[in-house]
Structure formats: structure tokens, C-alpha cells
Design an enzyme around this catalytic site. Structure first.
Site, PDB file in Angstrom:
ATOM      1  CG  ASP A 174      19.646  37.997  73.429  1.00  0.00           C
ATOM      2  OD1 ASP A 174      19.483  37.935  74.659  1.00  0.00           O
ATOM      3  OD2 ASP A 174      19.207  38.937  72.726  1.00  0.00           O
TER       4      ASP A 174
ATOM      5  CG  ASP B 247      18.419  44.708  76.712  1.00  0.00           C
ATOM      6  OD1 ASP B 247      19.526  44.384  76.258  1.00  0.00           O
ATOM      7  OD2 ASP B 247      17.386  44.049  76.523  1.00  0.00           O
TER       8      ASP B 247
HETATM    9  C1  DGJ Z   1      17.847  41.416  73.910  1.00  0.00           C
HETATM   10  C2  DGJ Z   1      19.279  41.845  74.008  1.00  0.00           C
HETATM   11  O1  DGJ Z   1      19.587  42.147  75.323  1.00  0.00           O
HETATM   12  C3  DGJ Z   1      19.488  43.033  73.070  1.00  0.00           C
HETATM   13  O2  DGJ Z   1      20.785  43.521  73.203  1.00  0.00           O
HETATM   14  C4  DGJ Z   1      19.209  42.596  71.664  1.00  0.00           C
HETATM   15  O3  DGJ Z   1      20.161  41.659  71.247  1.00  0.00           O
HETATM   16  C5  DGJ Z   1      17.803  42.034  71.566  1.00  0.00           C
HETATM   17  N1  DGJ Z   1      17.564  41.030  72.544  1.00  0.00           N
HETATM   18  C6  DGJ Z   1      17.557  41.475  70.197  1.00  0.00           C
HETATM   19  O4  DGJ Z   1      16.348  40.851  70.123  1.00  0.00           O
END
Ligand code: DGJ
Length: 743
Positions: free
Chosen positions: A501, A563
Site C-alpha cells: 500500500d 477503495d
Molecule cells: C488504503 C487501502 O486502499 C485500503 O485497502 C487499506 O489497505 C487501507 N489503506 C489500510 O490503511
């Protein structure tokens, strides 16, 4: 009239489908033809100026089109009428340049002239950068590379333009390198990977713009006189704009008309410029963002640009996308998983966020296995000791397990998880782990020990986003730290999947060139880790799809698409992303309702059907907190996802109805051998007293017979020209139908 009709007519036209039996690269003196199956890209050296002049980029031709390059009525400049392959600055071309060099004398004039060329078999790699690969030997590939050596005798600067032809994909890939052969320092302020001048005509530009939770929104606008453009200055490719441009004719649709696609193989800040000149020519440039380049070159040093993949299709935008998908699956993604079906996973994020301990995680893993998921992924919140990551305020940088949450350690948890059996099989549940290695929290041991590792510019405050700062990956010691931290875990814990990430943009860069140096540093990290751990399935992520680009695909065969897991929004986002990236590379999950981002409630079947269009299908919810009837449906939905996944991973994707223009978005995947297909059909809103439209399929063999969903048999001709009328019920209704070729 002064017609220019050069030779090079030594090829044969075999059918209207394209030209065959010709070499990928033909050279006649200083005229060059790059030949794909259905594309020709031709240029020559202007004898007087030494400039490289484009004569054609489009459908297959056997010689240069009849053209009179001089302007109708003269004009005011000596260069504005020219279609220049590498437009430099300061000598009468008043359009936006592909290169701007601050010479050691202080001015920014360049004058590159052709010096020599060479043709090499296959596709040489780009040092330190992700790039396509391909061989000349393998019969089906026939990849060749032409390198044009240009020379500026006033500044002693050399420019090499490298063009690689992938004939089976109608793709021409270009990168540029600049070498300082003088005795003083120079600064490369701008270096576009692609620069192309299309002839006077009407065009529209297609781009993928958006924001966090709204990535890859397909946007089309007229190319008008003047300069238009988009890009990223975030340090990453970004949610805002994807490093991809398509130019199309105004009447081009999904299945008809000319489409040129340009995809930059790069994950950093970039710029796209499209300029319609006063004389009606359209120039397109794509490359690293010049506002963050200023790359110093001492004597003998070289800067290599990322490469840009250009693909032409005369059969519409859909065909262009499919060519990108095939090229990227075969000639860009290096992972051994590229053609493999992906394990259905359950990710802890939306179900638990950072609110868990060892017991809740184990329970979630148990539920995952019981539902039939094959991989359990522990997302954010598992690490940090002195500054535990129990919310997003601390811990980034301290990549050791939180001993209070997992008193027996991570290894022991994973051993227990691996003992769980996936429902209906004797396979162990696999374990995957989340990292955000480029980031650091101020509340971390790492920050206490190495505040100098953070991106910072002198005394300016180090501004935080999501309570975190960015490590300066341009520094070799930071690269080594990241490699060591991730490898330490992967060496000691049986992790089969990593989610990488990256949740904020770059501020306070110490110098403009640090942006590109950062990306080179990260490419070193990705290269080293993915080479050392080839059996790990790596997934990219940047607050969703903030770094979904061709550069990252080299290392990570899949990325988290957004997301936003709202299934309606996901139809738009996934269709948009598929404009250039293969569906196999998209992570798509079913989450709980009301959706965390939009608050929308959609049926579980709709959510799952939409997610099945992504190569990596998963769940992102806590099964103990969803309605029992939804939970009961999950095992069957997982079985369906697994059944069709091979076709989603390896098949061709046909967008039939677009969500922007239809209440019934639909798409078809067809297996490579054409024997199987999966039809996805959605109804967004229920309507009353309306006939349902006939859904016409595409891409089938008209003469073949197909069995539709195990029942009726119909010819490809009927399915494509007549169509199928599907009956839908409520809002957000959906169908996934299988087609099987039976003759
Ligand atoms: C952003 C990501 O896109 C999410 O899927 C998740 O992993 C969060 N960060 C966790 O902080």
C-alpha cells in the site's frame, strides 16, 4: 504541387485485415517503416535539416501517403507545418517541445540531427526502469528495435530514440535517452517519451481522470486549437489522472473507427500534452512531468526516459484495449502468476479496520475458510511495538509484529491459519499480509532513529497527510531498509500474498529531480523483492487505485482498483480501468452494505458479479456481521467466481454496453481459444412497462454454435446480430451466463 512519395514499397498486401510477410522494421536509406500486423508507423530523415519527419501512423500502408507537407499559404514559421518525431526547442517550432535542455552555456536551444541508426533483434531492457520485453526469435513475436542516433553538434549532446515494434499487438514502444558528451554540466528539464504529430484532422481525446474512490473515470473531449493536457504532480501516477491517453476520431466507438492509445510505463508524476496547432496538426506528448524533472547530467552521463507504448486500432476503442491487455499480459507483467487463476481471498480491512487482536483475526480466518476463501489477508494494524499501529496515527516504519495483539508472534498465528482447511477441500488456508513500506509515522521508532530519511526541503515544515510522512526512497539506505524490513517477514513467515500500500502524495521534495530518483529507487526495491520472492503474489495499492499503471504491472500482476467497493461505482471504475489494463490485473472485492464509501445498498449477487469481473476476486467484510441470507449465498458465489476466473484471467474482454450510456452495462470475456465465454449483464434501475433491450454479443465466430448457459444452442451470428433479450427484476439486478462452443 510538391508531392513527396518515397519508396519502401517492398511489401505485400495479403488481405484487407492487414499486411503480412514483411519485416517488423524496414529501412531504405534513411526512410524507416515500422510494421505491425495492422499498423504502419513511418518516418524519414529530412535531407536538409536532419530532422526526423513522420509520414504515417495508422492503418497498414505500403508506401507513404501522398502528401504535400508545406502549409497552404506559407505561414509565419519555418517548422510549424512539420510532423516532427522529436521536436526540440528554440529554432522555430513554436509548439510544445518533447525536449528542453538547459545547456552548459545557460540557454535552452537544441538542434538534434540524425547521425546514424541501428536495428537490433528483440527488445533491449531499459536500465533501472520497468519495460516491455519480447524476442525476435520466437516466431509469434518478431520484436525488433530501431535506434536512431541524433546529435546536437553545438552542445555535444546525443539523443537516442529507440522504437521497438511488437507486430502481433500493433504496438510501437518508444523511449528516449539523452547523453551529455560535452565538457560542462547540462540539465534535462523536459523529456517526453512519446511525441507524435498527427495530420490535420478532427480528433477527440479520451482519458482516465478521477479522485480517491472515483478512479479511472472515462472522459472524452474534443481536441481543439491550443494546448490541452493533464498529468500528475503527486509523485505517483495518481488517482487524479492515469498515465494514459487515447486520441480517437470523432465518430469512433467501442467497435468502430480509428483509435490511438498511448500508455506510459511509469509510476511517477507525468504530463500529457495535446496541442492542436494553428495549422491544424495535432501533437501528443507523454512523459515524466517536467515540473519535477530538472535532471542534471555531468559529462558522460545519460538520462533514459520511461517508455511509452503506442497502439493503433482501426476497429474502435474496444480493440485497442484488447491489444493493450494482450501485450501487457504477455510482454510486460513478469510475475509467474500472470496467467494463473487467483485465490479467492478475504481481506480484514473493511470488516475490522485496525480494531482487532489475535483472536478476532483467527476467528475471521476461520470464517474465511468456512466460506470457501483460499487466502486470508491481514491488512493494516498488525505491527508496531513501542508505537503500536492501533489506528492510523502511529507505527508506520516499525515492521515488527505488535506483541500485545499477537503475543505468540506472527509465525505462530500463520501456522494456525495454515492448519485451517478451505471448505470442501483439504487445502490449507493461505496467509497474506499488508505493508506500507514507503511511509513513516512521526510516532515510530524509525522516525526517532532516522528523521533524515524523510522527504523534506530545508526548514519547511514536514507536512503530514493521514498522520504520515514519506520516506525518501531516492536514498540507497532507505531502499535497503525497505527491502530488509519486508524480506525479514517473508523469510520467517509463510506469506503467499503481499498487499503493498501507499497512502499519500509527496510534499517537500528536497529537489525536483528527487521525484524521478525516488521512482528509480522504488523500482530497484520492487525488482529485488519480487525476484527474491517470486512465489509471493504481489498486489499493488495506493489508497485504492492511486498507482495503477503500466510501470507497477511489471512487478505486481494485480492492483487494488479502488477503495470504493460500491458495486455500481465499481462498474464504472472497472470498465474505465479496462481501457488500458487487463481485467486480470484488477483486485475487486465484495463488501458489506450500506457501502462504507457511498452508503448505497445493493444485493450481494450484484456485488459479487461485479467483483468477478476482476482477476482477483475477494471478500472484504466480517461474515459474522452481515445478514444470514447474504452469508448463505457466499459459497455459491465463490464457486462461480472460481469457475469463470480462468477466462477472466486469460480471455479477451469485450465491453458491450458502457455504464455511462446504458442502464444495462454488459461485457463479455472470451477464452483465448474461443471455446468458452462469460457474459456479464447488469440492470442498474428497474423500469416499468419497458421492453428489455436485445443484448448483442461481439467477438464470437459467426459460423460456430454456442450453448448458452447450459441450455439453448445458438449460432455466433444469431448471438451477435440478433442478440439475447435478458429479463431483469429489481434495481441492481445482474446475470453471469456461460457460453460454450459446441461444434
Ligand atoms: C488504503 C487501502 O486502499 C485500503 O485497502 C487499506 O489497505 C487501507 N489503506 C489500510 O490503511
Amino acid at each position: 504541387m510538391n508531392y513527396i512519395i518515397p519508396s519502401l514499397a517492398r511489401v505485400t498486401v495479403n488481405s484487407t485485415a492487414g499486411l503480412v510477410g514483411r519485416p517488423s522494421i524496414e529501412v531504405d536509406g534513411t526512410s524507416f517503416a515500422l510494421n505491425g500486423r495492422n499498423v504502419s508507423y513511418r518516418f524519414h530523415v529530412d535531407a536538409q535539416t536532419g530532422d526526423i519527419i513522420l509520414t504515417h501512423f495508422g492503418g497498414p500502408v505500403t508506401e507513404d501517403p501522398v502528401q504535400d507537407p508545406s502549409a497552404n499559404g506559407g505561414g509565419w514559421s519555418t517548422q510549424m507545418h512539420l510532423r516532427r518525431e522529436f521536436p526540440d526547442l528554440g529554432r522555430g517550432d513554436f509548439r510544445t517541445p518533447a525536449v528542453r535542455i538547459k545547456q552548459s552555456q545557460g540557454h535552452t536551444v537544441s538542434g538534434f540531427r540524425y547521425k546514424s541508426h541501428q536495428v537490433v533483434a528483440g527488445k533491449p531492457p531499459l536500465p533501472g526502469l520497468p519495460c516491455t520485453f519480447g524476442g525476435a526469435d520466437k516466431e509469434e513475436e518478431g520484436v525488433e528495435t530501431l535506434v536512431l542516433h541524433l546529435w546536437d553538434e553545438c552542445s555535444s549532446v546525443a539523443a537516442d530514440l529507440a522504437y521497438s515494434v511488437f507486430p502481433e499487438h500493433d504496438a510501437v514502444v518508444r523511449s528516449v535517452s539523452i547523453t551529455n558528451r560535452g565538457s560542462g554540466p547540462i540539465t534535462v528539464e523536459k523529456l517526453a517519451s512519446l511525441s507524435v504529430d498527427l495530420p490535420h484532422d478532427e480528433y477527440e481525446m479520451l482519458q482516465l481522470q478521477g479522485e480517491w474512490s472515483r478512479e479511472c473515470t472515462r472522459t472524452r473531449r474534443k481536441v481543439d486549437y491550443g494546448l490541452q493536457g493533464f498529468g500528475s504532480t503527486t509523485g505517483y501516477s495518481s488517482h487524479y489522472n492515469n498515465p494514459f491517453l487515447s486520441l480517437v476520431s470523432p465518430d469512433t466507438t467501442e467497435s468502430h473507427g480509428d483509435a490511438w492509445g498511448f500508455s506510459l510505463v511509469y509510476s511517477g508524476s507525468f504530463l500529457v500534452e495535446v496541442e492542436k496547432s494553428p495549422q491544424g496538426l495535432t501533437r501528443a506528448l507523454i512523459g515524466m512531468n517536467p515540473s519535477q524533472l530538472s535532471w542534471p547530467l555531468g559529462p558522460g552521463e545519460t538520462l533514459v526516459s520511461p517508455e511509452c507504448v503506442s497502439i493503433f486500432s482501426s476497429a474502435g476503442i474496444g480493440a485497442m484495449s484488447r491489444k493493450f491487455h494482450r501485450l501487457y499480459r504477455r510482454n510486460l507483467i513478469r510475475s509467474r502468476f500472470v496467467n494463473e487463476t487467483r485465490p479467492v481471498l478475504l481481506n480484514s480491512w473493511e470488516g475490522l479496520h485496525c480494531d482487532f487482536d489475535g483472536d478476532t483475526i483467527y476467528k475471521l480466518a476461520q470464517e474465511s475458510a468456512d466460506l470457501g476463501a483460499r487466502l486470508f489477508v491481514l491488512d493494516d494494524g498488525w505491527f508496531g511495538d513501542r508505537y503500536p499501529r492501533v489506528d492510523d496515527r502511529a507505527g508506520l516504519g516499525d515492521w515488527t509484529v505488535n506483541p500485545r495483539r499477537f503475543p505468540d508472534g506472527l509465525r505462530s498465528l500463520v501456522d494456525r491459519i495454515n492448519k485451517l482447511k478451505v471448505a470442501g477441500s483439504d487445502q490449507p488456508l493461505q496467509f497474506g499480509l499488508w505493508f506500507e513500506p514507503e511511509m513513516i509515522s512521526k510516532k515510530s521508532v524509525l522516525y526517532e532513529e532516522h528523521p533524515e530519511w524523510v522527504l523534506h526541503a530545508g526548514e519547511y515544515p514536514r507536512s503530514e497527510t493521514r498522520q504520515q510522512l514519506v520516506l525518501n526512497a531516492a536514498l540507497p539506505e532507505v531502499q535497503d531498509f525497505i527491502i530488509r524490513s519486508v524480506a525479514n517477514i517473508l523469510d520467517t513467515v509463510p506469506v503467499t500474498y503481499v498487499k503493498w500500500d501507499n497512502n499519500r502524495g509527496m510534499h517537500e521534495s528536497p529537489a525536483p529531480e528527487n521525484h524521478h530518483a525516488y521512482m528509480l529507487g522504488m523500482y530497484r526495491v520492487f525488482e529485488e523483492l519480487t525476484t527474491r520472492f517470486p512465489n509471493v503474489l504481489w498486489e499493488g495499492c495506493a489508497s485504492g487505485g492511486g498507482r495503477f499503471d503500466a510501470g507497477i504491472l511489471q512487478y505486481f500482476p494485480q492492483s487494488w482498483t479502488s477503495d470504493n467497493t460500491d458495486a455500481l461505482d465499481r462498474v464504472h471504475i472497472q470498465f474505465g480501468t479496462s481501457l488500458v489494463y487487463p481485467c486480470s490485473s484488477m483486485g475487486a472485492h465484495v463488501s458489506a452494505v450500506p457501502n462504507e464509501v457511498t452508503g448505497r445498498v445493493t444485493p450481494i449477487r450484484f456485488r459479487a458479479h461485479v467483483a468477478m469481473m476482476g482477476g482477483s476476486f475477494g471478500l472484504e467484510l466480517d461474515p459474522s456481521r452481515i445478514p444470514a441470507e447474504d452469508k448463505a449465498r457466499i459459497p455459491d458465489l465463490i464457486r462461480l467466481a472460481e469457475k469463470i476466473n480462468p477466462i477472466v484471467i486469460r480471455g479477451d474482454f469485450w465491453r458491450l454496453n458502457l455504464p455511462e450510456s446504458s442502464n444495462y452495462p454488459s461485457a463479455l470475456f472470451i477464452s483465448e481459444d474461443g471455446r468458452e465465454a462469460v457474459l456479464f449483464a447488469f440492470q442498474i434501475r428497474a423500469t416499468t412497462v419497458h421492453n428489455f433491450p436485445l443484448l448483442k454479443l461481439q467477438g464470437l465466430d459467426p459460423r460456430a454454435t454456442y450453448r448458452l448457459d447450459g441450455e439453448r444452442t445458438l449460432s455466433g451470428a444469431t448471438l451477435m446480430n440478433g442478440g439475447v433479450q435478458l429479463r431483469f427484476g429489481t434495481d441492481y439486478d445482474s446475470k453471469v451466463l456461460l457460453l460454450e462452443r459446441v461444434d
